[in-house]
Structure formats: structure tokens, C-alpha cells
Design a protein around this motif. Structure first.
Motif, PDB file in Angstrom:
ATOM      1  N   ILE A  61       0.816  -1.219   0.000  1.00  0.00           N
ATOM      2  CA  ILE A  61       0.000   0.000   0.000  1.00  0.00           C
ATOM      3  C   ILE A  61       0.845   1.262   0.000  1.00  0.00           C
ATOM      4  O   ILE A  61       0.329   2.352  -0.186  1.00  0.00           O
ATOM      5  N   GLY A  62       2.164   1.134   0.235  1.00  0.00           N
ATOM      6  CA  GLY A  62       2.981   2.336   0.283  1.00  0.00           C
ATOM      7  C   GLY A  62       4.455   2.018   0.121  1.00  0.00           C
ATOM      8  O   GLY A  62       4.851   0.854   0.128  1.00  0.00           O
ATOM      9  N   VAL A  63       5.253   3.074  -0.023  1.00  0.00           N
ATOM     10  CA  VAL A  63       6.694   2.906  -0.234  1.00  0.00           C
ATOM     11  C   VAL A  63       7.451   3.765   0.778  1.00  0.00           C
ATOM     12  O   VAL A  63       7.287   4.988   0.803  1.00  0.00           O
ATOM     13  N   PRO A  64       8.268   3.130   1.640  1.00  0.00           N
ATOM     14  CA  PRO A  64       9.112   3.926   2.534  1.00  0.00           C
ATOM     15  C   PRO A  64      10.167   4.640   1.684  1.00  0.00           C
ATOM     16  O   PRO A  64      10.852   3.989   0.902  1.00  0.00           O
ATOM     17  N   VAL A  65      10.262   5.960   1.801  1.00  0.00           N
ATOM     18  CA  VAL A  65      11.204   6.690   0.960  1.00  0.00           C
ATOM     19  C   VAL A  65      12.511   6.978   1.675  1.00  0.00           C
ATOM     20  O   VAL A  65      13.557   7.070   1.058  1.00  0.00           O
ATOM     21  N   THR A  76      18.413  -5.003   7.705  1.00  0.00           N
ATOM     22  CA  THR A  76      18.111  -4.618   6.324  1.00  0.00           C
ATOM     23  C   THR A  76      16.885  -3.721   6.355  1.00  0.00           C
ATOM     24  O   THR A  76      16.230  -3.587   7.389  1.00  0.00           O
ATOM     25  N   PHE A  77      16.589  -3.119   5.234  1.00  0.00           N
ATOM     26  CA  PHE A  77      15.366  -2.336   5.139  1.00  0.00           C
ATOM     27  C   PHE A  77      14.891  -2.421   3.703  1.00  0.00           C
ATOM     28  O   PHE A  77      15.666  -2.236   2.769  1.00  0.00           O
ATOM     29  N   GLU A  78      13.610  -2.756   3.535  1.00  0.00           N
ATOM     30  CA  GLU A  78      13.076  -2.883   2.193  1.00  0.00           C
ATOM     31  C   GLU A  78      12.354  -1.591   1.834  1.00  0.00           C
ATOM     32  O   GLU A  78      11.379  -1.216   2.474  1.00  0.00           O
ATOM     33  N   TYR A  79      12.861  -0.914   0.790  1.00  0.00           N
ATOM     34  CA  TYR A  79      12.193   0.305   0.342  1.00  0.00           C
ATOM     35  C   TYR A  79      11.086  -0.158  -0.603  1.00  0.00           C
ATOM     36  O   TYR A  79      10.307  -1.025  -0.245  1.00  0.00           O
ATOM     37  N   GLU A  80      11.066   0.339  -1.801  1.00  0.00           N
ATOM     38  CA  GLU A  80      10.091  -0.135  -2.780  1.00  0.00           C
ATOM     39  C   GLU A  80      10.172  -1.663  -2.834  1.00  0.00           C
ATOM     40  O   GLU A  80      11.262  -2.221  -2.685  1.00  0.00           O
ATOM     41  N   LYS A  81       9.049  -2.321  -3.024  1.00  0.00           N
ATOM     42  CA  LYS A  81       9.038  -3.789  -2.979  1.00  0.00           C
ATOM     43  C   LYS A  81      10.172  -4.386  -3.820  1.00  0.00           C
ATOM     44  O   LYS A  81      10.311  -4.071  -4.992  1.00  0.00           O
ATOM     45  N   GLY A  82      10.985  -5.248  -3.208  1.00  0.00           N
ATOM     46  CA  GLY A  82      12.091  -5.877  -3.923  1.00  0.00           C
ATOM     47  C   GLY A  82      13.399  -5.107  -3.796  1.00  0.00           C
ATOM     48  O   GLY A  82      14.459  -5.652  -4.055  1.00  0.00           O
ATOM     49  N   ASP A  83      13.332  -3.849  -3.386  1.00  0.00           N
ATOM     50  CA  ASP A  83      14.541  -3.034  -3.230  1.00  0.00           C
ATOM     51  C   ASP A  83      14.990  -3.093  -1.766  1.00  0.00           C
ATOM     52  O   ASP A  83      14.784  -2.171  -0.992  1.00  0.00           O
ATOM     53  N   LYS A  84      15.594  -4.231  -1.401  1.00  0.00           N
ATOM     54  CA  LYS A  84      15.994  -4.444  -0.013  1.00  0.00           C
ATOM     55  C   LYS A  84      17.465  -4.062   0.127  1.00  0.00           C
ATOM     56  O   LYS A  84      18.296  -4.560  -0.620  1.00  0.00           O
TER      57      LYS A  84
END
Lengths: 334, 437
Positions: B228-232, B310-318
Motif C-alpha cells: 500500500i505504500g513505499v518507505p522513501v 536490512t530495510f526494504e524500500y520499494e518492494k524488492g529493493d531491499k
């Protein structure tokens, strides 16, 4: 009167000729009505539920169907068992620690403290039941004498009625902040006997389930057969005897109707209050799970919903049985 | 001076305690101190209760329903100062560094994306600055639509972090004017910030009430999992190793139960050490504990995403962020006065403190709330019992409670806790000395 009884005789009747003709008057008919039809209803509901559930995609996964909920019932029970084991270990550790301290410091008076682990689902059910019954009984203790007094005295009725009418429709959630603040301000013992959260829930429940009982009792008392009142007058019964011998027996059916309504209100109010104030109980369980947002949360909430409904139903049946027991008026229906 | 051993420290005056927390991974030291038996080792029998929101939690500590709680660093400071509820609350233990993120909805992310430079592999260059959000906010403004964002409490770290990030990118987050009765914080605002309890953030974003939020974990990773959202941006990128939650108790409690206070602090220090031990080796076990429904309760995978480095930003961008959650290293648990003063500078910057105050005022208030003396007593007794070693702590004999000037801010401004007024002057957006709304 605030319950409307629907007169079944006056309703137009829809007949399924084939079915009723076949089974009418036979034993089979009774069995079908009592067992088969409810069963069919439940099955149809389960079927509808599982089909609908499969088609609702929430951001926490699919809406839980009956199978998922069943699974959560099992896991909640398993959690309960595990928690009991932990509890035992907790007490053992505590005894050991107390013994050690006693050896070092002979003046120490060992004390066993209650388990501090999490409340399991079963514990939450018990907490909610205890709270609702306590709040309800407190309301009974206030409402019935008050209702009788109002019913007997026109003056008192005129004086108190406006207050009742204004407070009756107030939602429990409006009372809750006031109750919480007042309890916090007044109940400040350093070693409290009961938890503040319990008091908060209890008082909120009491405030909300007071009114139906007061009103029904008052109406019941005011509506006693004039002949009975005259008999009492002729016999010159003292006021207390009058209440005991004439008023109470005659108004018992109405009082119990009020109590039954109140208990229903009490249960609904309690769950809402627990959710909002995070007081221990089933309401807190639901809110915690909503906040957890885990993949099991929705199924767990659904499990709690079913339990809340079932308990509400059983409470109502319990009151009904009690009502039948104390009242000679056999016209009370479900 | 502080007692040297446990015998001298004395038994706790109050043994049965109730602590409150909010469902966030940074409450971990409390859960670990319970589960690993550190509280029981101190003779403390602790019940841990989740609270509905930060306000309920603060009221619980003030009215004694809770003996102590996982708190926003700004809460004890604001309460002591009298912004919001007035009460004397102290903290002997800082709970962690970092741990927050700012998430925007998928729709906003799509509009931001063209403004963000790309790496060679096509992924966006981090840290993402609010410059990328500015045109989006301006478009909303031009269309007459309010740009709503969520944070968790008026004096929360998240409010100040979100404001810091927005202001660094030229977006005005609005002023408070408590002397005029305005506590909404939306005067002159480009982005309108409002309060939502942490666990409800994803649901509120999903409902479209807000377009983005700043919150602690796991509620940013939850948005990724729920799609539902993207951590920027993480708060680690806004201010590297920023102080986060604290453990708060009333001043009255600490005075009435001094041994209990030190013992609580000891148990929490041990828990924090356990959490960072052997290069985060215990983190998977910690995640398992936190995923229990009575603690944070979110799924293991969601919590593990940030807790294990780790931190996953946009899905798949870990991406690797080994210090996303710091519980003990870099003196994370020591209550530095300079940390408290930073919060006060931000309160002044955004008008929550409506008038100028001299530097001394900042230092005195910080010393009222932050209590390194209690921390030192607890740490020294742990060292004496060989449960910790002296190198793990600041040198208590010389420590003055001020970190050396800190440089790792997203806008490059340097923070020196010794000179709060000079620091406030450096911001281009925010109240300056002499200014009153």
C-alpha cells in the motif's frame, strides 16, 4: 414500555403447502423444526461465509473462512496451554528466589506474586464475564430499588424521569472518558484491591445498563392491578410489607424483562469499552489483534466475534431461564 | 555516590510493576528483559501491557496505572515543561537509536519517482530528499487540495523527523502557537500533519486519509508487505544514529522507590546488551519474541526485515542498513543531555516553545528530565558484578552528558548541544530568536 411484542397471530402466514402437509402433526415435524432446520441454517451460513470470504481480499490477505477460524481456535487453545506451563515455571522460580532471599535475610516475609505473563484468550473470556456480571449486579442493586421507588411515587417519578430520559440514550463510549478520569482521581490507593481498569469497565457497564431496568421496574410497579393495591390498603400493610408482599411479586415479570434487556446492553457495552480503553477482556483482544496486523489477525478477530456472540446468546438464555423460574407468567417467550 | 554491589543496592521497594508500551519494535528491551528473566533477576515481577496510543500511555504513567513505559523521547521533556499534560517525568535509560521511516502512498510515490536520480542499476539513489516530494505538494496546493500526512504524537520523534525532512526539502510543515491556543501545528503549512497511533498508520494510509506518514517499525515494512505504500527514507538517513525512545517514570516514583528504579535500569541495560550482542546474533530470537501477539504481534517476516539489519524500500529493493535498530552500541542507552536539548530545539523551531529561552534554560530542563546519575549507578553495579565491563559504557568520571557536535544530518547542518540557540538560527525554515507567532 420499550419492548414491542409482535403478535404472531396477526402476521400474514406464508405456507409451504407441500412441506407442511407432509410433515404436519407428525413427530418428524418436531425433529425437523428443532434440529434439522437450525442445522440447515447454520450450514447455509457457513457455506455463504466461506464463499464470500474467498472473494474478499484485504491487505492482510484473504478474509478468513470457517476453516481458518477453526485453526485459530486451536492455536489459541495451544497458546493457553503453553502459557499455563510458563505460569508454573514462573511460580517455581519465584519460590526458589524467595527461599534464597530468606536464607540471606531471615526477616524477609516471602510473598507469592501473581503470574505476570500475558492473558490468554480463555483468560480474557473469564475477565470479560466477571466484569460484565459485576457491573450488571451493581446496576441491579441500584436500579431495582430506584425503580420501585419511582413506580410507587408519582412525585418521584416526575422528578427523576427527565434525567432518566436524557441519560438513557447516551453511548457507553461517551461515559468512558469521564469514568476513567473520575476513577483515576478518586481511586488512588497505593496498593489497590482491584485494578483501575476493572473499575472503569465495571462502572461504564453499570451506567449503561441501569436505565432499562429502572424504567421497566417503574412501569411494572406502577402498573400493578388496582385490586391488589386496594387489598393492601384494606389490610393496612406497612410500606415495607406492601412492597414485599404485593409490589414485588406482581412486578417480577416486568423487572426480569428489564434485567434481560440490561444484560444484553451490558455485554455489548463492555466489549466496546474494553476496545476503547484497552481494559483487559475480549474487547482488548480484538483491538490488540487489529493493531498487530499479522496474517492471523483477521481469523483471530473472527474467532473472538463468534465467542462474543455465543456468550451474549448464552447470557440471554440464562436470564430467560431465570425469568421463567421466578415468574408464574408462562407467557414469556424467547 | 552510587552503591557498589547488589547487596548495598538493596532489595526493590516495589516488586510488582506494570509497564506500558506501544506496538513498535523499539519496545524490545522491555520484552527481552521480561522474557530473558532480567527483571526477575532483580526481584521485579513485571506485567507488560500494550497501550492504545501515546496519550493513553502517558496518562497511565502520570496517574499511576502504569509504573513506567516505553516513551517518545519528547514526552518526558514536554510533560516536565508543561506542553500538553504537565507532570514531572524522568528518564534514566534511553531505549534505542534510529528505527523510524517515512512512507508515502503508492500514488504519491509514482508522482515522486520522476524527480529522483537513478543509480546504474535503475534503482533510485538514496537518501531520497523531500526535494522530490516538493513538486507533488505544490501541485496539490495549486489544486486547492490539502496534502495530509501522519505522525504519531505532537511531541514525537516522528513529528520532528518528518518536519526536519520536509523542511530540508523546502516544504513547510507548519507552526504551533500554544500561547494562542493553537496546538494543531498547521500555521503556514504546505503539508498538514496530524496524529495517528502507530499501528493504525497503514490502515489510515490505505483509507486515503493521509498520503504519507512517519512511524517506527514494523509499520513502514508492513506497508511494503501490504503493498500500500513505499518507505522513501529512514531516520538513519535523516540523522545518523539519532536518539529515539526512552524509558519514562514519574519523578515521584524514582524518589519513592530508588532501589527499584536502579534495578529496572539494570534489567533494561542487560536487555539492550543482549539485543546487540555478538553483532546482532540474538536478533532472530528477538524477532520471534516480538512477533508474539502480546508484544508487537506482526508477522515474523515483517519485523525481521528491519530488525536484522536490512530495510526494504520499494518492494524488492531491499538494502543493508546494519544500524537501522541500535539498542546498545554507540552508548545508545546512556541518557545524554544533548539528546534532550535537540528535542527542545525542535520544539522551539516549530513554535511549541513560543518564546526565546537562554541556552542555560535548555540545559537546566534537560538535566531535570535526563538522569545519567541513575544510569551510572545501575551500570557500575553491573560492572562490579561482572555482568558488564567498563569499556561498554562512557567513562562516568569524565562524561559531561554532551555528545561531541554531530554532523550526520540530511541537510548537512551541524548540531552542538552546548549551543542550542545558535543551532536554531541555522535553519532556513523555522522560528528564529526573537520571533513569536
Amino acid at each position: 414500555m420499550n419492548t414491542t411484542t409482535v403478535n404472531a397471530e396477526k402476521l400474514p402466514r406464508f405456507k409451504l403447502p407441500q412441506l407442511s402437509d407432509v410433515f404436519n402433526g407428525t413427530l418428524v415435524s418436531g425433529a425437523i423444526r428443532l434440529v434439522a432446520l437450525p442445522l440447515a441454517g447454520i450450514l447455509a451460513f457457513l457455506l455463504l461465509w466461506s464463499i464470500t470470504a474467498q472473494n474478499i481480499d484485504t491487505s492482510l490477505g484473504k478474509f478468513p473462512g470457517p476453516a481458518a477460524v477453526m485453526e485459530q481456535f486451536n492455536s489459541l487453545y495451544a497458546e493457553h496451554q503453553r502459557s499455563r506451563e510458563k505460569e508454573q515455571a514462573f511460580y517455581q522460580r519465584q519460590e526458589k528466589r524467595n527461599a534464597e532471599r530468606l536464607a540471606k535475610d531471615p526477616s524477609y516475609e516471602p510473598k507469592i506474586r501473581a503470574y505476570t505473563g500475558k492473558e490468554t484468550f480463555l483468560d480474557q473470556i473469564v475477565t470479560s464475564l466477571v466484569t460484565v456480571m459485576s457491573g450488571f449486579l451493581l446496576a441491579v442493586a441500584i436500579a431495582i430499588p430506584l425503580g420501585i421507588a419511582i413506580g410507587l411515587s408519582k412525585t418521584l417519578n416526575n422528578a427523576i424521569n427527565p434525567i432518566i430520559q436524557v441519560f438513557k440514550p447516551v453511548s457507553p463510549l461517551a461515559w468512558l472518558p469521564l469514568v476513567t478520569m473520575v476513577v483515576s482521581a478518586l481511586y488512588t490507593s497505593p496498593d489497590p484491591m482491584v485494578a483501575k481498569s476493572f473499575l472503569n469497565s465495571l462502572i461504564t457497564v453499570t451506567l449503561c445498563c441501569l436505565w432499562p431496568m429502572v424504567i421497566n421496574t417503574a412501569v411494572g410497579v406502577a402498573g400493578i392491578d388496582k385490586d391488589l393495591v386496594n387489598v393492601s390498603k384494606v389490610l393496612r400493610l406497612p410500606a415495607l410489607r406492601h412492597v414485599q408482599k404485593i409490589v414485588l411479586p406482581a412486578s417480577v415479570p416486568m423487572i426480569f424483562t428489564g434485567m434481560r434487556l440490561s444484560l444484553g446492553v451490558a455485554w455489548m457495552v463492555l466489549i466496546a469499552a474494553e476496545m476503547l480503553a484497552q481494559n483487559p477482556g475480549l474487547g482488548k483482544f480484538v483491538w490488540d489483534e487489529f493493531q498487530n496486523g499479522s496474517s492471523n489477525s483477521l481469523a483471530r478477530i473472527m474467532a473472538a466475534v463468534l465467542v462474543i456472540g455465543l456468550i451474549g446468546f448464552l447470557l440471554d438464555r440464562g436470564m430467560l431461564a431465570l425469568q421463567k423460574l421466578v415468574s408464574w407468567d408462562k407467557s414469556v417467550h424467547q | 555516590m552510587a552503591p557498589a554491589t547488589a547487596e548495598e543496592l538493596g532489595y526493590p521497594e516495589k516488586e510488582e510493576l506494570t509497564f506500558g508500551f506501544i506496538k513498535l519494535t523499539d519496545m524490545a528491551p522491555i520484552a527481552i528483559a521480561y522474557e530473558k528473566g532480567f527483571f526477575e533477576d532483580e526481584g521485579l515481577y513485571v506485567t507488560i501491557e500494550a497501550q492504545a496510543n501515546w496519550k493513553v500511555l502517558l496518562d497511565g504513567v502520570i496517574d499511576g496505572r502504569l509504573d513506567g513505559a516505553h516513551m517518545l523521547a519528547g514526552q518526558p521533556i514536554a510533560a516536565t515543561m508543561g506542553f500538553g499534560t504537565k507532570a514531572d517525568i524522568i528518564t534514566p535509560f534511553s531505549m534505542d537509536l534510529n528505527g523510524n521511516g517515512i512512507t508515502v502512498s503508492n500514488a504519491i510515490w509514482e508522482q515522486m519517482k520522476p524527480n529522483i536520480p537513478k543509480q546504474a542499476d535503475g534503482k533510485p539513489v538514496h537518501p531520497i530528499k523531500a526535494d522530490a516530494l516538493k513538486p507533488v505538494v505544490e501541485k496539490y496546493k495549486a489544486d486547492g487540495k490539502p496534502f495530509n500526512m501522519g505522525m504519531v504524537f505532537p511531541v514525537s520523534t516522528h513529528n520532528y523527523e518528518l518536519r526536519y525532512w520536509l523542511a530540508a526539502g523546502g516544504i513547510h510543515p507548519g507552526y504551533y502557537a500554544p500561547h494562542k491556543g493553537d496546538t494543531s501545528g498547521q500555521i503556514d503549512a504546505d503539508a498538514l500533519l496530524s496524529v495517528t497511533p502507530p499501528p493504525q498508520m497503514p490502515a489510515t494510509l490505505e483509507a486515503g486519509t493521509i498520503y504519507g506518514y512517519c512511524v517506527g517499525e514494523p509499520w513502514n515494512q508492513q506497508a511494503v508487505f501490504k503493498d500500500i505504500g513505499v518507505p522513501v527514507v529512514t531516520d538513519y538517513e535523516i540523522w545518523k544514529d539519532n536518539p529515539e525512545k526512552v524509558f519514562g517514570i514519574t519523578k515521584e516514583f524514582s524518589e519513592k522507590y530508588p532501589n527499584t528504579t536502579v534495578r529496572i535500569t539494570r534489567a533494561l541495560i542487560r536487555a539492550a546488551m543482549w539485543l546487540d550482542e555478538n553483532n546482532n546474533a540474538n536478533r532472530p530470537e528477538a524477532v520471534k519474541i516480538l512477533s508474539q501477539s502480546n508484544y508487537v504481534g506482526a508477522d515474523y517476516d515483517v519485523i525481521a526485515n528491519s530488525m536484522t539489519g536490512t530495510f526494504e524500500y520499494e518492494k524488492g529493493d531491499k538494502r543493508d542498513v546494519p544500524d537501522f535498530n541500535v539498542f546498545f552500541r554507540y552508548n545508545a542507552t546512556y541518557p545524554y543531555y544533548s539528546d534532550a536539548i535537540w528535542y527542545l530545539t525542535q520544539m522551539r523551531r516549530w513554535g511549541q516553545i513560543s518564546e526565546d529561552k537562554p541556552d542555560e534554560w535548555y540545559k537546566e530542563l534537560a538535566a531535570k528530565v535526563y538522569r545519567p546519575d541513575i544510569y551510572a549507578a545501575a551500570a557500575k553495579s553491573l560492572i562490579d558484578e561482572k555482568l558488564a565491563s567498563a569499556e561498554q559504557f562512557p567513562d562516568f568520571a569524565t562524561e559531561d552528558g554532551f555528545r561531541s557536535p554531530q554532523t550526520h544530518f540530511i541537510d548537512g547542518i551541524v548540531y552542538n548541544g552546548q549551543e542550542p540557540n545558535a543551532y536554531i538560527e541555522k535553519f532556513s525554515i523555522g522560528l528564529k530568536s526573537g520571533q513569536k507567532l
